[in-house]
Design a protein around this motif. Structure first.
Motif, short mmCIF file in Angstrom:
data_model
loop_
_atom_site.label_atom_id
_atom_site.label_comp_id
_atom_site.label_asym_id
_atom_site.label_seq_id
_atom_site.Cartn_x
_atom_site.Cartn_y
_atom_site.Cartn_z
N ASP A 162 41.66 12.28 17.51
CA ASP A 162 41.17 11.62 18.71
C ASP A 162 40.09 10.61 18.34
OD1 ASP A 162 40.33 10.83 21.18
OD2 ASP A 162 39.52 12.77 21.78
N ALA A 163 40.44 9.33 18.41
CA ALA A 163 39.48 8.30 18.03
C ALA A 163 38.24 8.33 18.91
CB ALA A 163 40.14 6.92 18.09
N SER A 164 38.34 8.88 20.12
CA SER A 164 37.18 8.92 21.01
C SER A 164 36.12 9.89 20.50
CB SER A 164 37.60 9.31 22.43
OG SER A 164 38.09 10.63 22.45
N ALA A 165 36.47 10.75 19.53
CA ALA A 165 35.51 11.71 19.00
C ALA A 165 34.53 11.07 18.02
CB ALA A 165 36.26 12.84 18.30
N VAL A 166 34.77 9.80 17.67
CA VAL A 166 33.91 9.13 16.72
C VAL A 166 32.53 8.91 17.33
CG1 VAL A 166 33.59 7.00 15.39
CG2 VAL A 166 35.87 7.95 15.68
N ASP A 167 31.50 9.13 16.55
CA ASP A 167 30.13 8.86 16.98
C ASP A 167 30.04 7.39 17.40
OD1 ASP A 167 26.91 8.97 15.22
OD2 ASP A 167 27.41 8.41 17.28
N ARG A 168 29.65 7.14 18.60
CA ARG A 168 29.62 5.77 19.14
C ARG A 168 28.69 4.85 18.37
NH1 ARG A 168 34.22 5.70 20.66
NH2 ARG A 168 34.78 7.18 22.24
N ALA A 169 27.77 5.40 17.59
CA ALA A 169 26.84 4.57 16.84
C ALA A 169 27.43 4.06 15.53
CB ALA A 169 25.54 5.33 16.57
N LEU A 170 28.45 4.74 15.03
CA LEU A 170 29.04 4.35 13.75
C LEU A 170 29.79 3.04 13.91
CD1 LEU A 170 29.27 5.45 10.85
CD2 LEU A 170 31.40 6.54 11.53
N THR A 171 29.52 2.09 13.03
CA THR A 171 30.14 0.76 13.10
C THR A 171 30.75 0.39 11.75
OG1 THR A 171 28.07 -0.35 12.50
CG2 THR A 171 28.50 -0.04 14.86
N CYS A 172 31.57 -0.65 11.76
CA CYS A 172 32.15 -1.09 10.49
C CYS A 172 32.13 -2.61 10.37
CB CYS A 172 33.56 -0.54 10.30
SG CYS A 172 34.79 -1.09 11.46
N SER A 173 32.13 -3.03 9.13
CA SER A 173 32.25 -4.43 8.77
C SER A 173 33.58 -4.61 8.05
CB SER A 173 31.10 -4.85 7.84
OG SER A 173 29.86 -4.70 8.48
N VAL A 174 34.44 -5.45 8.60
CA VAL A 174 35.74 -5.73 7.99
C VAL A 174 35.56 -6.96 7.10
CG1 VAL A 174 38.16 -6.26 8.40
CG2 VAL A 174 36.91 -4.79 10.01
N VAL A 175 35.77 -6.79 5.81
CA VAL A 175 35.59 -7.87 4.84
C VAL A 175 36.97 -8.36 4.40
CG1 VAL A 175 34.64 -8.50 2.58
CG2 VAL A 175 33.40 -6.88 4.06
N ILE A 176 37.20 -9.67 4.61
CA ILE A 176 38.50 -10.27 4.28
C ILE A 176 38.28 -11.42 3.28
CG2 ILE A 176 40.58 -11.38 5.18
CD1 ILE A 176 39.73 -10.32 7.98
N PRO A 177 38.60 -11.22 2.00
CA PRO A 177 38.58 -12.35 1.08
C PRO A 177 39.89 -13.13 1.26
CG PRO A 177 39.18 -10.34 -0.09
CD PRO A 177 38.90 -9.95 1.36
N THR A 178 39.84 -14.42 1.12
CA THR A 178 41.05 -15.21 1.29
C THR A 178 41.00 -16.47 0.44
OG1 THR A 178 42.59 -16.10 2.94
CG2 THR A 178 40.24 -16.54 3.30
N TYR A 179 42.16 -17.00 0.13
CA TYR A 179 42.27 -18.26 -0.62
C TYR A 179 43.59 -18.92 -0.26
CZ TYR A 179 42.81 -21.61 -4.39
OH TYR A 179 43.00 -22.77 -5.10
N ASN A 180 43.50 -20.03 0.45
CA ASN A 180 44.68 -20.83 0.83
C ASN A 180 45.77 -19.99 1.49
OD1 ASN A 180 43.68 -23.33 0.08
ND2 ASN A 180 44.46 -23.17 -2.01
N ARG A 181 45.39 -19.15 2.42
CA ARG A 181 46.32 -18.30 3.15
C ARG A 181 46.05 -18.38 4.65
NH1 ARG A 181 48.91 -18.60 -0.90
NH2 ARG A 181 49.10 -16.99 -2.47
N ALA A 182 45.86 -19.58 5.15
CA ALA A 182 45.49 -19.77 6.56
C ALA A 182 46.49 -19.10 7.51
CB ALA A 182 45.35 -21.25 6.88
#
Length: 184
Positions: free
Chosen positions: A23-43
């Motif tokens: 149940d994703a709703s069980a996640v502590d509401r304070a916990l956050t994430c940063s999604v890091v996307i490296p890219t090169y000529n892949r628009a």
């Protein structure tokens, strides 16, 4: 959730939370994430990834997206700009001095404000519950851990985006992911 094995590949990614934490709703509401996307000529591939991030079930204030461009000469910066109003988005550019994906990821980490860093390559299409499940796994662990998801791969590059667009319904990637999971 991890992403592509190499640049030029597009993947559909799904992540299942640990047992007892479905149940994703069980996640502590304070916990956050940063999604890091490296890219090169892949628009074009990056667009699919950013579209899937817009569709996340995790509220937008719980995650940020950091795109680190390793010196692209295509329209990568323009694609990122299109998503500024839809995602909490940062963009960093480093001069093209050769293959430096690790350095690009490190730039993302250095600017990350989330509790957890999630690495996704350009071309990965995430299930809409991916980030919520990722955070749920971290919460269930109760300490530092690495979480890896499952990806279904396509051997396409930007030159084959039209063919890819006919093969996958990116507006409902969840259905395609479930079909691939069911059929192996």
């Amino acid at each position: 959730m991890t992403g592509a094995v190499g640049e030029g590949r597009t993947f559909l990614a799904r992540h299942e939370p640990l047992a007892g934490c479905s149940d994703a709703s069980a996640v502590d509401r304070a916990l956050t994430c940063s999604v890091v996307i490296p890219t090169y000529n892949r628009a074009g591939l990056l667009r699919y990834t950013l579209d899937s991030l817009v569709r996340q079930s995790l509220p937008g204030e719980r995650y940020e997206v950091i795109v680190v461009d390793d010196g692209s000469s295509d329209s990568t910066a323009d694609v990122v700009e299109e998503y500024r109003g839809r995602l909490n988005l940062s963009y960093f550019f480093q001069e093209d001095l050769g293959w430096r994906v690790a350095e690009a990821r490190n730039i993302g980490i250095a600017h990350a404000e989330g509790d957890v860093c999630v690495f996704v390559d350009s071309g990965v299409v995430l299930h809409s519950d991916c980030l919520a499940a990722h955070l749920a796994s971290h919460e269930a662990a109760g300490g530092p851990m690495a979480v890896c998801g499952y990806t279904y791969g396509f051997l396409f590059d930007d030159a084959q985006l039209e063919q890819l667009g006919r093969s996958v319904d990116f507006s409902d990637a969840d259905a395609d992911i479930e079909m691939m999971r069911a059929t192996g």
